[in-house]
Design an enzyme around this catalytic site. Structure first.
Site: not given
Ligand code: NDP
Length: 329
Positions: A155, A158-159
């Site tokens: 993701c 997200c990261d």
């Protein structure tokens, strides 16, 4: 006093009659215990519906495989994914939801009450929320397991911010891979797009955007065949599919963007799915079966965020409340 947005000044604990026999009949059964399932549980229980979550054998969804979560509001300094899910679970239980860590193996939505079968029990309910999520496709490398949360990610949203000024690899050739690679150039010093063919599957407009981005280098007919590192990812081993030649790329991260599999196998014969296996919805959270609703990544292949899944869980629970109020039997 309860307010519609969830704020309350007085907590009223829900009380259910205590029986010796294991309870198997509920107003609502939620299948799945990620952010969508837990949020749906909180809202259903606060609406005073007798609610069960069947969480599966590995509760918590995709966030239990994540390290730090920085983009879930309410945590100023971020929170570890597993801690966030434990907190959500405790909050849901405190609201009165029963949670059982058992895996659903079959459902019968043909008649009411609906029947939900696990390996050890048959449950009945008047309404269902499916929140079984989706699973990112894996490359099948041992390093994905070893370096999960230590450089291997599924993701970018997200990261991505954890990889500032580092070189990274993105694997895949579809819209997700190109979108993620483009997004990651905001942080990474260079993005190596590794694709097993010599042309992309992604839409033309997204391809053009990626081709004109100086930070993206394309590696055609290539596969990541090994991931090497000490404490975290340090090297991606690339293999040329035609020649077999191997190249070691020093990178800090590897983003696998080769698609997702919605967790809908047990619903294939009961619920209308789209051509990729995601649950088809109408009017926000309703499936084609009245009384059966869905929330989160099991239908949403667009946003796929913990916060959007939680939002869908809330919406499904509000729709269930309306449905149960209007359908008393
Ligand atoms: P896709 O299934 O479209 O693409 C997957 C990509 O990964 C393909 O290029 C495929 O290669 C490659 N791949 C699959 N398995 C492997 C493997 N084992 N090893 C290496 N490569 C592999 O998935 P997406 O997630 O990209 O997209 C899913 C859907 O969501 C699509 O309909 C897409 O259009 C949509 N989407 C739309 C977006 C937007 O409009 N903004 C953004 C993201 C997704 P190959 O090409 O060889 O099959």
């Amino acid at each position: 006093m309860m307010s519609s947005d969830g704020g309350s000044t007085v907590m009223i604990e829900k009380e259910f009659p205590k029986t010796e026999k294991k309870k198997t009949r509920f107003d609502v059964i939620i299948i799945g215990a990620g952010p969508a399932g837990y949020t749906a549980g909180i809202y259903c229980s606060r609406a005073r519906h007798d609610t069960l979550i069947l969480s599966g054998i590995l509760p918590g969804g995709q966030l239990v495989n994540t390290t730090e979560v920085e983009n879930y509001p309410g945590f100023e300094n971020g929170i570890m994914g597993p801690d966030l899910m434990i907190t959500m679970r405790k909050q849901t239980e405190r609201m009165g939801t029963t949670i059982i860590d058992d895996e659903v193996i079959d459902v019968d939505f043909r008649h009411k009450p609906f029947k939900i079968l696990t390996s050890s029990e048959e449950y009945e309910c008047r309404a269902v929320i499916i929140a079984t999520g989706a699973t990112p496709r894996k490359l099948g490398l041992a390093g994905e397991q070893t370096f999960g949360g230590k450089g291997v990610s599924y993701c970018a949203t997200c990261d991505g911010p954890f990889f500032r000024n580092q070189e990274i690899v993105v694997v895949g050739g579809g819209d997700s891979a190109i979108e993620e690679a483009t997004f990651l150039t905001k942080f990474a010093s260079k993005v190596h797009l590794v694709h097993r063919k010599e042309q992309l599957r992604a839409s033309k407009v997204m391809q053009e955007r990626a081709f004109s981005n100086q930070k993206i280098q394309f590696h055609w007919n290539s596969a990541v065949t090994d991931i090497i590192g000490e404490q975290k990812v340090q090297t991606a081993v690339l293999s040329d599919i035609k020649s077999g030649q191997k190249t070691n790329l020093p990178v800090g991260g590897i983003f696998v963007a080769i698609g997702h599999e919605p967790n809908t196998k047990i619903f294939v014969n009961s619920i209308e799915l789209d051509e990729n296996g995601y649950i088809k919805l109408k009017d926000h959270t309703k499936t084609n079966i009245p009384g059966v609703f869905a929330a989160g990544d099991v239908h949403d292949h667009r946003y796929r965020q913990a916060i959007t899944a939680a939002g869908f869980g809330c919406m499904a629970a509000i729709d269930v409340d309306k449905y149960l109020t209007e359908n008393k039997s």
